[in-house]
Design a protein around this motif. Sequence first.
Motif, PDB file in Angstrom:
ATOM      1  N   THR A   1      -0.323  12.379  24.431  1.00 36.84           N
ATOM      2  CA  THR A   1      -1.478  11.990  24.856  1.00 36.84           C
ATOM      3  C   THR A   1      -1.469  13.517  26.093  1.00 36.84           C
ATOM      4  O   THR A   1      -1.946  12.460  26.785  1.00 36.84           O
ATOM      5  N   ASP A   2      -0.785  14.502  25.928  1.00 40.58           N
ATOM      6  CA  ASP A   2      -1.492  15.565  26.432  1.00 40.58           C
ATOM      7  C   ASP A   2      -2.794  16.498  25.937  1.00 40.58           C
ATOM      8  O   ASP A   2      -2.479  17.381  25.112  1.00 40.58           O
ATOM      9  N   ARG A   3      -3.951  16.176  26.736  1.00 41.05           N
ATOM     10  CA  ARG A   3      -5.061  16.509  25.799  1.00 41.05           C
ATOM     11  C   ARG A   3      -4.740  18.149  25.663  1.00 41.05           C
ATOM     12  O   ARG A   3      -5.335  18.279  24.120  1.00 41.05           O
ATOM     13  N   SER A   4      -4.893  19.156  26.557  1.00 45.93           N
ATOM     14  CA  SER A   4      -5.063  20.548  26.156  1.00 45.93           C
ATOM     15  C   SER A   4      -4.134  20.339  25.325  1.00 45.93           C
ATOM     16  O   SER A   4      -4.265  21.145  24.917  1.00 45.93           O
ATOM     17  N   GLY A   5      -2.501  19.769  25.526  1.00 43.23           N
ATOM     18  CA  GLY A   5      -1.831  20.092  24.292  1.00 43.23           C
ATOM     19  C   GLY A   5      -1.818  20.008  23.257  1.00 43.23           C
ATOM     20  O   GLY A   5      -1.802  20.709  22.015  1.00 43.23           O
ATOM     21  N   VAL A   6      -2.288  18.771  22.579  1.00 40.44           N
ATOM     22  CA  VAL A   6      -2.817  18.160  21.059  1.00 40.44           C
ATOM     23  C   VAL A   6      -3.936  19.070  20.841  1.00 40.44           C
ATOM     24  O   VAL A   6      -4.131  19.610  19.795  1.00 40.44           O
ATOM     25  N   VAL A   7      -5.538  19.792  21.843  1.00 46.22           N
ATOM     26  CA  VAL A   7      -6.243  21.041  21.335  1.00 46.22           C
ATOM     27  C   VAL A   7      -5.523  22.202  20.453  1.00 46.22           C
ATOM     28  O   VAL A   7      -5.844  23.018  20.062  1.00 46.22           O
ATOM     29  N   ARG A   8      -4.624  22.493  21.912  1.00 45.54           N
ATOM     30  CA  ARG A   8      -4.218  24.288  20.963  1.00 45.54           C
ATOM     31  C   ARG A   8      -3.540  24.431  19.800  1.00 45.54           C
ATOM     32  O   ARG A   8      -3.511  24.078  19.039  1.00 45.54           O
ATOM     33  N   ALA A   9      -2.572  22.802  19.817  1.00 47.45           N
ATOM     34  CA  ALA A   9      -2.230  22.422  18.299  1.00 47.45           C
ATOM     35  C   ALA A   9      -2.319  21.924  17.222  1.00 47.45           C
ATOM     36  O   ALA A   9      -2.180  22.303  16.317  1.00 47.45           O
ATOM     37  N   THR A  10      -3.822  22.516  17.624  1.00 48.75           N
ATOM     38  CA  THR A  10      -4.517  21.440  16.563  1.00 48.75           C
ATOM     39  C   THR A  10      -5.714  23.051  15.753  1.00 48.75           C
ATOM     40  O   THR A  10      -6.513  22.561  15.418  1.00 48.75           O
ATOM     41  N   VAL A  70      -6.980  12.880  20.173  1.00 41.50           N
ATOM     42  CA  VAL A  70      -7.585  12.886  20.068  1.00 41.50           C
ATOM     43  C   VAL A  70      -9.589  13.632  19.454  1.00 41.50           C
ATOM     44  O   VAL A  70      -9.675  14.815  18.648  1.00 41.50           O
ATOM     45  N   ALA A  71      -9.623  12.827  19.885  1.00 41.52           N
ATOM     46  CA  ALA A  71     -11.044  13.367  20.504  1.00 41.52           C
ATOM     47  C   ALA A  71     -11.613  14.659  20.519  1.00 41.52           C
ATOM     48  O   ALA A  71     -12.088  15.143  20.216  1.00 41.52           O
ATOM     49  N   ALA A  72     -10.908  14.985  21.880  1.00 41.82           N
ATOM     50  CA  ALA A  72     -10.771  16.513  22.634  1.00 41.82           C
ATOM     51  C   ALA A  72     -10.640  17.279  21.765  1.00 41.82           C
ATOM     52  O   ALA A  72     -11.114  18.237  21.114  1.00 41.82           O
ATOM     53  N   ALA A  73      -9.317  16.896  20.641  1.00 44.47           N
ATOM     54  CA  ALA A  73      -9.581  18.265  19.578  1.00 44.47           C
ATOM     55  C   ALA A  73     -10.169  18.199  18.732  1.00 44.47           C
ATOM     56  O   ALA A  73     -10.949  19.359  17.894  1.00 44.47           O
ATOM     57  N   VAL A  74     -11.210  17.035  17.675  1.00 45.93           N
ATOM     58  CA  VAL A  74     -11.572  16.580  17.438  1.00 45.93           C
ATOM     59  C   VAL A  74     -13.512  17.159  17.004  1.00 45.93           C
ATOM     60  O   VAL A  74     -13.290  18.438  16.197  1.00 45.93           O
ATOM     61  N   ARG A  75     -13.969  17.221  18.754  1.00 50.86           N
ATOM     62  CA  ARG A  75     -14.459  18.184  19.081  1.00 50.86           C
ATOM     63  C   ARG A  75     -13.909  19.602  19.478  1.00 50.86           C
ATOM     64  O   ARG A  75     -15.430  20.764  18.961  1.00 50.86           O
TER      65      ARG A  75
END
Length: 288
Positions: A53-62, A92-97
């Motif tokens: 649920t951590d948007r910035s964390g998921v973006v960094r991890a991907t 996940v949507a932020a990470a994809v973009r």
Amino acid sequence: MRIVTTTPTGNVGSRVVRLLAQAGVRPVVLTRDPARLPADLSGLVEPVAVDQTDRSGVVRATVGADRVFWVNPPAPPGGDPLAGHAACAAAVAAAVRENGIGGVVFQSSGGAELRHGAGEIDGLGATEEALDATGAPVVHLRCGYFMTNLLPAAEEIADGVLSTPWALDHPLPWVAPRDIGEVAVARLLGPLGPGRSVQAVHGPEDLTFDRVARILGEVLGRAVTARHVPGPAFRAALGALGMNAAEVDAVAGMSAGLGAGFRPEQVRDAVSTTPTTLRSWAVEHLRR
């Protein structure tokens, strides 16, 4: 390929991780607690401690990911399941973009096509929409009713009763999570194609709860009777377990929304049918 997976200790995610490792991929695994990963996966996966649920964390991890296998994890007890799904969808949507991820395989559910009125499954429908809006290739795996949903009721089943809020004569596609993992890996390693697509994972056959009870009885060598629990009684039982109103709505809403009259959008065919039967699953997991 650099493949990121989620829920690596879950019923489906654990199978995905092992199959990827066996295929020679060293997946990045997102997990709240890397210490929970099986010891024999050490060196075969790249664990990253992150809350989905951590948007910035998921973006960094991907960063650098070519593909992602995404499962929305359960919300912590006492939380709001739909709010948890919304936070996961945004992450996940932020990470994809932001990372230009080339494809996503998303573990969704039959009923997500309704978008509203199916309890917690509404959160999966919203996640489908968030991923679709990215424009990236995405495959939504619309899964049937998990055979593992029987495990919390194992003691009751052993005593000869299978309680359910579903109508006893309502057929559902029953699927083993192991099979879902195998379909997910096939899609992760194969071509995804442009845009969105939907693939059902229906297990080998549709079963009513009456039929499920008979199969379980044959496996266990004793009579098992299916017992319908009406909606108000089911909601009261969930509340007695300590669930808050949002949790009760999320759980009870699934059987209410996917009850009489509902049929999955995807028909059963050679692509959606998977091999593990309820009988073989029950022999492995319920026979003592």
